[in-house]
Design a protein around this motif. Structure first.
Motif, PDB file in Angstrom:
ATOM      1  N   ASN A  95       0.829  -1.268   0.120  1.00  0.00           N
ATOM      2  CA  ASN A  95       0.043  -0.070  -0.058  1.00  0.00           C
ATOM      3  C   ASN A  95       0.914   1.269   0.033  1.00  0.00           C
ATOM      4  O   ASN A  95       1.405   1.514   1.079  1.00  0.00           O
ATOM      5  N   ASP A  96       1.163   1.700  -1.155  1.00  0.00           N
ATOM      6  CA  ASP A  96       1.938   2.897  -1.395  1.00  0.00           C
ATOM      7  C   ASP A  96       1.052   4.121  -1.944  1.00  0.00           C
ATOM      8  O   ASP A  96       0.738   4.243  -3.113  1.00  0.00           O
ATOM      9  N   SER A  97       1.215   5.230  -1.072  1.00  0.00           N
ATOM     10  CA  SER A  97       0.167   6.359  -1.346  1.00  0.00           C
ATOM     11  C   SER A  97       0.709   6.928  -2.542  1.00  0.00           C
ATOM     12  O   SER A  97       0.011   7.809  -3.358  1.00  0.00           O
ATOM     13  N   THR A  98       1.947   6.744  -3.190  1.00  0.00           N
ATOM     14  CA  THR A  98       2.639   7.539  -4.229  1.00  0.00           C
ATOM     15  C   THR A  98       2.341   6.843  -5.653  1.00  0.00           C
ATOM     16  O   THR A  98       2.826   7.204  -6.670  1.00  0.00           O
ATOM     17  N   ASP A  99       1.800   5.495  -5.643  1.00  0.00           N
ATOM     18  CA  ASP A  99       1.756   4.821  -6.856  1.00  0.00           C
ATOM     19  C   ASP A  99       0.618   5.505  -7.751  1.00  0.00           C
ATOM     20  O   ASP A  99      -0.142   6.363  -7.464  1.00  0.00           O
ATOM     21  N   ASP A 100       0.609   4.982  -9.138  1.00  0.00           N
ATOM     22  CA  ASP A 100      -0.188   5.346 -10.145  1.00  0.00           C
ATOM     23  C   ASP A 100      -0.873   4.126 -10.717  1.00  0.00           C
ATOM     24  O   ASP A 100      -0.107   3.307 -11.222  1.00  0.00           O
ATOM     25  N   TYR A 101      -2.387   4.147 -10.782  1.00  0.00           N
ATOM     26  CA  TYR A 101      -3.068   3.084 -11.261  1.00  0.00           C
ATOM     27  C   TYR A 101      -2.579   2.611 -12.621  1.00  0.00           C
ATOM     28  O   TYR A 101      -2.685   1.162 -12.867  1.00  0.00           O
ATOM     29  N   PRO A 102      -2.259   3.654 -13.748  1.00  0.00           N
ATOM     30  CA  PRO A 102      -1.867   2.917 -14.822  1.00  0.00           C
ATOM     31  C   PRO A 102      -0.762   1.833 -14.868  1.00  0.00           C
ATOM     32  O   PRO A 102      -0.730   0.779 -15.461  1.00  0.00           O
ATOM     33  N   ASP A 103       0.280   2.186 -13.874  1.00  0.00           N
ATOM     34  CA  ASP A 103       1.387   1.054 -14.047  1.00  0.00           C
ATOM     35  C   ASP A 103       0.812  -0.232 -13.586  1.00  0.00           C
ATOM     36  O   ASP A 103       1.640  -1.209 -13.638  1.00  0.00           O
ATOM     37  N   TYR A 104      -0.398  -0.394 -12.783  1.00  0.00           N
ATOM     38  CA  TYR A 104      -0.877  -1.818 -12.575  1.00  0.00           C
ATOM     39  C   TYR A 104      -2.259  -2.220 -13.381  1.00  0.00           C
ATOM     40  O   TYR A 104      -2.240  -3.534 -13.774  1.00  0.00           O
ATOM     41  N   VAL A 105      -3.087  -1.414 -13.612  1.00  0.00           N
ATOM     42  CA  VAL A 105      -4.124  -1.633 -14.409  1.00  0.00           C
ATOM     43  C   VAL A 105      -3.867  -1.925 -16.061  1.00  0.00           C
ATOM     44  O   VAL A 105      -4.629  -2.767 -16.432  1.00  0.00           O
ATOM     45  N   ILE A 106      -2.856  -1.328 -16.496  1.00  0.00           N
ATOM     46  CA  ILE A 106      -2.280  -1.435 -18.025  1.00  0.00           C
ATOM     47  C   ILE A 106      -1.928  -3.043 -18.394  1.00  0.00           C
ATOM     48  O   ILE A 106      -2.307  -3.628 -19.066  1.00  0.00           O
ATOM     49  N   PRO A 107      -0.979  -3.369 -17.423  1.00  0.00           N
ATOM     50  CA  PRO A 107      -0.340  -4.918 -17.399  1.00  0.00           C
ATOM     51  C   PRO A 107      -1.806  -5.814 -17.200  1.00  0.00           C
ATOM     52  O   PRO A 107      -1.814  -6.660 -17.998  1.00  0.00           O
ATOM     53  N   LEU A 108      -2.584  -5.586 -16.243  1.00  0.00           N
ATOM     54  CA  LEU A 108      -3.895  -6.439 -16.279  1.00  0.00           C
ATOM     55  C   LEU A 108      -4.574  -6.416 -17.557  1.00  0.00           C
ATOM     56  O   LEU A 108      -4.907  -7.478 -18.185  1.00  0.00           O
ATOM     57  N   ALA A 109      -4.980  -5.250 -18.121  1.00  0.00           N
ATOM     58  CA  ALA A 109      -5.650  -5.035 -19.523  1.00  0.00           C
ATOM     59  C   ALA A 109      -5.061  -5.880 -20.214  1.00  0.00           C
ATOM     60  O   ALA A 109      -5.578  -6.574 -21.092  1.00  0.00           O
ATOM     61  N   ARG A 110      -3.792  -5.858 -20.742  1.00  0.00           N
ATOM     62  CA  ARG A 110      -2.904  -6.288 -21.518  1.00  0.00           C
ATOM     63  C   ARG A 110      -3.133  -8.132 -21.274  1.00  0.00           C
ATOM     64  O   ARG A 110      -3.064  -8.880 -22.435  1.00  0.00           O
ATOM     65  N   ALA A 111      -3.243  -8.510 -20.045  1.00  0.00           N
ATOM     66  CA  ALA A 111      -3.347  -9.927 -19.897  1.00  0.00           C
ATOM     67  C   ALA A 111      -4.549 -10.442 -20.163  1.00  0.00           C
ATOM     68  O   ALA A 111      -4.665 -11.582 -20.586  1.00  0.00           O
TER      69      ALA A 111
END
Length: 162
Positions: A37-53
């Motif tokens: 849980n990192d308050s400085t993270d950015d959602y595209p960094d996680y959801v785009i790899p998911l979308a590609r998968a």
């Protein structure tokens, strides 16, 4: 069924609860992050790899969570082949799959509670595309739009020979 799941800090707690629940329901769950849980993270960094998968068939369906669900929804819909929606009610969770062949469920971790998230995820994962003629016709029109727009997953890009 293999389910991919991703979140930023705004959906982190909801994601953790969902992963535990889905595993207890015998789903295979792949976590695309964030893993802390990192308050400085950015959602595209996680959801785009998911979308590609999802598009590449590495997972059958995906769940993307950010604070409101809006950013995750906008981001994943940039990937060609993704049909995602921000859903906070049970009807849309199944109707989006049945009529529109939705393959990623987006939710707002700061908008809905854990119980609602569990219900929506279960409804989404149980639903099946109807394959009704009118829905297939509409999806062909949507796919036509994708021919002109969208991020193409790396595995789908055609590489030119030199």
């Amino acid at each position: 069924m293999i389910v991919g799941i991703a979140s930023d800090h705004g959906g982190f707690e909801t994601k953790q609860i969902l992963m535990e629940h889905l595993k207890s329901q015998n789903y295979t769950v792949i976590d695309f992050g964030n893993t802390v849980n990192d308050s400085t993270d950015d959602y595209p960094d996680y959801v785009i790899p998911l979308a590609r998968a999802v598009v590449e068939g590495k997972v059958n369906r995906g769940i993307a969570i950010c604070g409101s669900g809006v950013g995750a929804s906008i981001a994943v819909n940039k990937v060609k082949g993704v049909r995602a929606a921000l859903v906070h009610d049970n009807f849309a969770a199944h109707q989006g799959v049945e009529d529109d062949d939705m393959n990623i469920l987006c939710m707002g971790g700061r908008i809905i509670g854990a119980e609602t998230a569990l219900e929506l995820a279960s409804t989404f994962l149980r639903a099946e595309f109807s394959k009704a003629n009118r829905h297939v016709r509409r999806l062909k029109k949507v796919k036509g739009l994708e021919d002109s727009f969208g991020i193409v997953p790396e595995s789908k890009k055609k590489h030119k020979s030199k």
